[in-house]
Motif scaffolding. Structure first.
Motif, PDB file in Angstrom:
ATOM      1  N   ALA A  23       0.624  -1.262  -0.046  1.00 22.46           N
ATOM      2  CA  ALA A  23      -0.032   0.076  -0.009  1.00 22.46           C
ATOM      3  C   ALA A  23       0.752   1.260   0.044  1.00 22.46           C
ATOM      4  O   ALA A  23       2.012   1.195   0.770  1.00 22.46           O
ATOM      5  N   ASP A  24       0.529   2.255  -0.646  1.00 21.39           N
ATOM      6  CA  ASP A  24       1.030   3.469  -0.619  1.00 21.39           C
ATOM      7  C   ASP A  24      -0.030   4.331  -0.420  1.00 21.39           C
ATOM      8  O   ASP A  24      -0.690   4.794  -1.426  1.00 21.39           O
ATOM      9  N   VAL A  25      -0.389   4.912   0.760  1.00 21.95           N
ATOM     10  CA  VAL A  25      -1.504   5.789   1.134  1.00 21.95           C
ATOM     11  C   VAL A  25      -0.950   6.965   1.634  1.00 21.95           C
ATOM     12  O   VAL A  25      -1.685   7.744   2.384  1.00 21.95           O
ATOM     13  N   LEU A  62      -7.186  -1.624   0.009  1.00 20.44           N
ATOM     14  CA  LEU A  62      -8.395  -1.141  -0.554  1.00 20.44           C
ATOM     15  C   LEU A  62      -8.480   0.242  -0.869  1.00 20.44           C
ATOM     16  O   LEU A  62      -8.996   0.812  -1.741  1.00 20.44           O
ATOM     17  N   LEU A  63      -7.491   0.938   0.112  1.00 21.72           N
ATOM     18  CA  LEU A  63      -7.556   2.542  -0.215  1.00 21.72           C
ATOM     19  C   LEU A  63      -6.438   2.727  -1.368  1.00 21.72           C
ATOM     20  O   LEU A  63      -6.576   3.915  -1.766  1.00 21.72           O
ATOM     21  N   ASP A  64      -5.511   1.951  -1.729  1.00 18.80           N
ATOM     22  CA  ASP A  64      -4.703   2.346  -3.124  1.00 18.80           C
ATOM     23  C   ASP A  64      -5.062   1.507  -4.104  1.00 18.80           C
ATOM     24  O   ASP A  64      -4.962   0.295  -4.119  1.00 18.80           O
ATOM     25  N   ASP A  77      -0.144 -15.304  -9.017  1.00 19.81           N
ATOM     26  CA  ASP A  77      -1.038 -16.178  -8.730  1.00 19.81           C
ATOM     27  C   ASP A  77      -1.841 -15.956  -7.484  1.00 19.81           C
ATOM     28  O   ASP A  77      -2.622 -16.930  -7.051  1.00 19.81           O
ATOM     29  N   ALA A  78      -1.677 -14.654  -6.948  1.00 17.64           N
ATOM     30  CA  ALA A  78      -2.091 -14.503  -5.564  1.00 17.64           C
ATOM     31  C   ALA A  78      -3.707 -14.368  -5.624  1.00 17.64           C
ATOM     32  O   ALA A  78      -4.312 -14.014  -6.718  1.00 17.64           O
ATOM     33  N   LYS A  79      -4.182 -14.965  -4.615  1.00 19.04           N
ATOM     34  CA  LYS A  79      -5.679 -14.572  -4.599  1.00 19.04           C
ATOM     35  C   LYS A  79      -5.952 -13.520  -3.530  1.00 19.04           C
ATOM     36  O   LYS A  79      -5.280 -13.421  -2.724  1.00 19.04           O
ATOM     37  N   ILE A  80      -6.820 -12.768  -3.937  1.00 16.37           N
ATOM     38  CA  ILE A  80      -7.296 -11.384  -2.963  1.00 16.37           C
ATOM     39  C   ILE A  80      -8.515 -11.721  -2.396  1.00 16.37           C
ATOM     40  O   ILE A  80      -9.463 -11.932  -3.172  1.00 16.37           O
ATOM     41  N   VAL A  81      -8.740 -11.911  -1.348  1.00 12.58           N
ATOM     42  CA  VAL A  81     -10.067 -11.923  -0.483  1.00 12.58           C
ATOM     43  C   VAL A  81     -10.228 -10.569   0.343  1.00 12.58           C
ATOM     44  O   VAL A  81      -9.511 -10.076   0.841  1.00 12.58           O
ATOM     45  N   ILE A  82     -11.738 -10.228  -0.088  1.00  9.73           N
ATOM     46  CA  ILE A  82     -12.202  -8.680   0.591  1.00  9.73           C
ATOM     47  C   ILE A  82     -13.412  -9.160   1.273  1.00  9.73           C
ATOM     48  O   ILE A  82     -14.289  -9.949   0.787  1.00  9.73           O
ATOM     49  N   VAL A  83     -13.497  -8.724   2.532  1.00  8.97           N
ATOM     50  CA  VAL A  83     -14.697  -9.170   3.351  1.00  8.97           C
ATOM     51  C   VAL A  83     -15.178  -7.850   3.625  1.00  8.97           C
ATOM     52  O   VAL A  83     -14.579  -6.932   4.364  1.00  8.97           O
TER      53      VAL A  83
END
Length: 87
Positions: A23-25, A62-64, A77-83
């Protein structure tokens, strides 16, 4: 989610819940805790042992808008899970 995934036998999560490496916020208060040194970030995963998967539970990704691109550059191949939830 962090505690649930930490309890999974195939998943390793570092003791720092939100390292924020991708992240770079900006320079605000959220930047103070961010690990921005690659060697330091990778050191969080040295004790992964036999875990097949590793994770990072940083919410500021999520902010960047470019975080997903940065993650993809090192782990395509990374899986990104957002809740999302109502606090």
């Amino acid at each position: 989610m962090y505690e649930f995934l930490r309890g999974h036998p195939d998943v390793f999560l570092p003791t720092i819940k939100e390292p924020g490496f991708f992240a770079d916020v900006g320079n605000g208060p959220t930047r103070a805790w961010r690990i921005d040194d690659q060697a330091h970030y990778l050191a969080l995963y040295r004790k992964r042992g036999d875990h097949r998967r590793v994770g990072d539970c940083t919410t500021n990704y999520l902010l960047d808008a470019r975080s997903a691109d940065r993650i993809h550059a090192v782990a395509p191949d990374a899986k990104i899970v957002i809740v999302l939830r109502n606090p």
